[in-house]
Scaffold this active site. Structure first.
Site, PDB file in Angstrom:
ATOM      1  N   GLU A 199       0.832  -1.191   0.000  1.00  0.00           N
ATOM      2  CA  GLU A 199       0.000   0.000   0.000  1.00  0.00           C
ATOM      3  C   GLU A 199       0.874   1.250   0.000  1.00  0.00           C
ATOM      4  OE1 GLU A 199      -4.035  -1.223   2.476  1.00  0.00           O
ATOM      5  OE2 GLU A 199      -2.491  -0.012   3.443  1.00  0.00           O
ATOM      6  N   LYS A 200       0.366   2.304  -0.583  1.00  0.00           N
ATOM      7  CA  LYS A 200       1.008   3.604  -0.473  1.00  0.00           C
ATOM      8  C   LYS A 200       1.020   4.027   0.990  1.00  0.00           C
ATOM      9  CE  LYS A 200       2.720   7.511  -2.030  1.00  0.00           C
ATOM     10  NZ  LYS A 200       4.091   7.551  -2.597  1.00  0.00           N
ATOM     11  N   LYS A 236      -2.319   0.786  20.636  1.00  0.00           N
ATOM     12  CA  LYS A 236      -3.022   1.979  21.092  1.00  0.00           C
ATOM     13  C   LYS A 236      -2.764   2.232  22.578  1.00  0.00           C
ATOM     14  CE  LYS A 236      -6.551   0.760  17.745  1.00  0.00           C
ATOM     15  NZ  LYS A 236      -7.860   0.101  17.570  1.00  0.00           N
ATOM     16  N   GLU A 274     -11.923   0.291  10.555  1.00  0.00           N
ATOM     17  CA  GLU A 274     -10.827   1.216  10.842  1.00  0.00           C
ATOM     18  C   GLU A 274     -10.432   1.965   9.572  1.00  0.00           C
ATOM     19  OE1 GLU A 274      -7.644  -0.636  12.948  1.00  0.00           O
ATOM     20  OE2 GLU A 274      -8.940  -1.118  14.655  1.00  0.00           O
ATOM     21  N   ASN A 289     -12.386  -5.080  11.999  1.00  0.00           N
ATOM     22  CA  ASN A 289     -12.161  -5.998  13.105  1.00  0.00           C
ATOM     23  C   ASN A 289     -13.458  -6.718  13.439  1.00  0.00           C
ATOM     24  OD1 ASN A 289      -9.351  -5.611  13.821  1.00  0.00           O
ATOM     25  ND2 ASN A 289      -9.951  -3.535  14.333  1.00  0.00           N
ATOM     26  N   ARG A 291     -14.626  -8.386  15.938  1.00  0.00           N
ATOM     27  CA  ARG A 291     -14.682  -8.726  17.364  1.00  0.00           C
ATOM     28  C   ARG A 291     -14.982  -7.471  18.168  1.00  0.00           C
ATOM     29  NH1 ARG A 291     -10.136  -6.147  18.898  1.00  0.00           N
ATOM     30  NH2 ARG A 291      -8.337  -6.220  17.503  1.00  0.00           N
TER      31      ARG A 291
END
Length: 452
Positions: A199-200, A236, A274, A289, A291
């Site tokens: 990916e960029k 995070k 996300e 995600n 979950r």
């Protein structure tokens, strides 16, 4: 509705699920490792069973032992929490074969969205913006060709990656081959799949995620966003809602895209889409995600909805009783992850007995944890021991409230990251709301220079 649920997890999330079940009048079954025999979730559950040794592989990932307990205890469903087996398609398939409800999406859905390359293709076809890049590459030579087309800097990503594994940033063609082989090897070791795509590298960016609830009848509600840009090595540290970066137009567009993503795959249960948000308010799908997220409590506080209870209801066949028009957010919420680690010593994990514990209180202060005074924090598991969450009328007030709550939090006997979190909350860039995923690297560099 289920009458008995097995919780296939440990720590604070196991406690959180047990409490949700109790409120619903559902009996609970806990599993535990030898190291966790004195854990809070073991004490709170109606029934508790040891499933193996201290290592995760011997206990919390021991599928035959967990399923045996589920069958013999008469549990009708299994809630996986987050991490561990929560996104393991094989485990979900085994649950399906044993006629045990898995509180989450189907095994086929987890496979589809766990294959990040396939997920990108699906989202692109559904009209969800995705980061420019290429699909799976079959060789180093092909990867180099694609890299030259995409341009540097770029990211090499493992198809089955997660938790920061199987990702490499590459700034030039000279670095590419070594980085590609390293990412592929790491992914093969961690996930049994070394396939990678490219990916960029969009930079600088914010990490924004949208929380969804989807029932079995095609009804979907988006519960708004969480800002998760304060990260260290893709992990995070602080989350907040609403994001200080989003204007109403971008927020609505992102929510629509998240719902599109769920509809594209007929998603069921709680899920999180996300996105990366650039400085021009362009956003790009990163992953979905399948979950419960660690930071789900942020959305619970800002919306007043219990996401865990809704997971259970949806798995039991209930329809969503809320429509999108009935979802409202209130004030600002900030969450800090409390980790047993020493930031001054390279974030070295800390274990040991808690000799003194005092948790903060007051209106709209929540501390999700499984620790208690005299509890021994074992060395075998993730370092996160709690999540401190506060809500206030404004972002400035929420920051002040979190700093006050952190100052009141006392956990003696082990090292924790409390003081670092308080420093972050006082940082000018964080206070401004203009921080990006580069924040922690810049913060650590700034503080390293100050120490010199």
């Amino acid at each position: 509705m289920f009458s008995k649920i097995l919780i296939a997890n440990r720590g604070e999330i196991a406690v959180r699920i047990i409490r949700a079940c109790r409120e619903m009048g559902i009996s609970t079954v806990a599993i535990y490792s030898e190291a966790d025999k004195d854990s809070l979730h073991v004490q709170l559950a109606d029934e508790s069973y040891c499933v193996g040794g201290s290592r995760v592989a011997d206990s919390y990932l021991n599928m035959p032992a967990i399923l045996t307990v589920a069958v013999e205890s008469g549990a009708q469903a299994i809630h996986p929490g987050y991490g561990l087996l929560s996104e393991n398609a094989k485990f979900v398939s085994l649950c399906e074969q044993c006629n045990i409800n898995f509180i989450g999406p189907s095994s086929d859905m987890i496979k589809l969205l766990g294959d990040k390359d396939n997920a990108r293709k699906t989202m692109r076809a559904a009209g969800v913006p995705v980061t420019p890049g290429c699909d799976i590459v079959e060789s180093v030579e092909q990867a180099k060709e694609e890299a030259e087309k995409i341009g540097f800097p770029l990211l090499i990503k493992a198809r089955s990656g997660g938790g920061g594994k199987g990702i490499r940033r590459v700034d030039s063609i000279e670095q590419f081959e070594e980085a590609f082989l390293s990412a592929s090897s790491e992914a093969q070791s961690a996930f049994g799949d070394g396939a990678c795509y490219i990916e960029k590298f969009i930079h600088p960016v914010k990490h924004i995620e949208m929380q969804l609830l989807c029932d079995k009848y095609g009804n979907i509600v988006c519960l708004g966003e969480r800002e998760c840009s304060v990260q260290r090595k893709n992990q995070k540290m602080i989350e907040e809602s609403p994001s200080p970066a989003l204007d109403e137009k971008t927020r609505k567009e992102m929510m629509i895209a998240a719902v599109k993503a769920a509809k594209a795959v007929n998603y069921v249960n709680a899920g999180t889409v996300e996105f990366l948000l650039d400085m021009d308010n362009n956003f790009y799908f990163m992953e979905m995600n399948t979950r419960l997220q660690v930071e789900h409590g942020v959305t619970e506080m800002v919306t007043g909805l219990d996401i865990v209870q809704w997971q259970i209801r949806i798995a039991a066949g209930a329809k969503l009783s809320r429509t999108q028009d009935s979802i409202f957010t209130h004030g600002n919420v900030i969450e800090c992850r409390i980790n047993a680690e020493n930031p001054e010593k390279g974030f070295r994990p800390s274990c040991g007995r808690i000799t003194r514990l005092h948790t903060p209180g007051g209106a709209f202060v929540r501390f999700d944890t499984a620790i208690y005074q005299d509890y021994f924090v074992p060395p075998y598991y993730d370092s996160m021991i709690g999540k401190l969450i506060v809500q206030a009328r404004s972002r400035a007030e929420a920051i002040r409230k979190m700093k006050m709550a952190l100052s009141e939090l006392t956990i003696d006997g082990i090292d924790i990251n409390r003081d670092l979190l308080a420093e972050i909350l006082s940082d000018e860039q964080f206070v401004s709301g203009e921080y990006t995923t580069d924040f922690m690297a810049e913060f650590e560099e700034k503080h390293a220079d100050r120490k010199k």
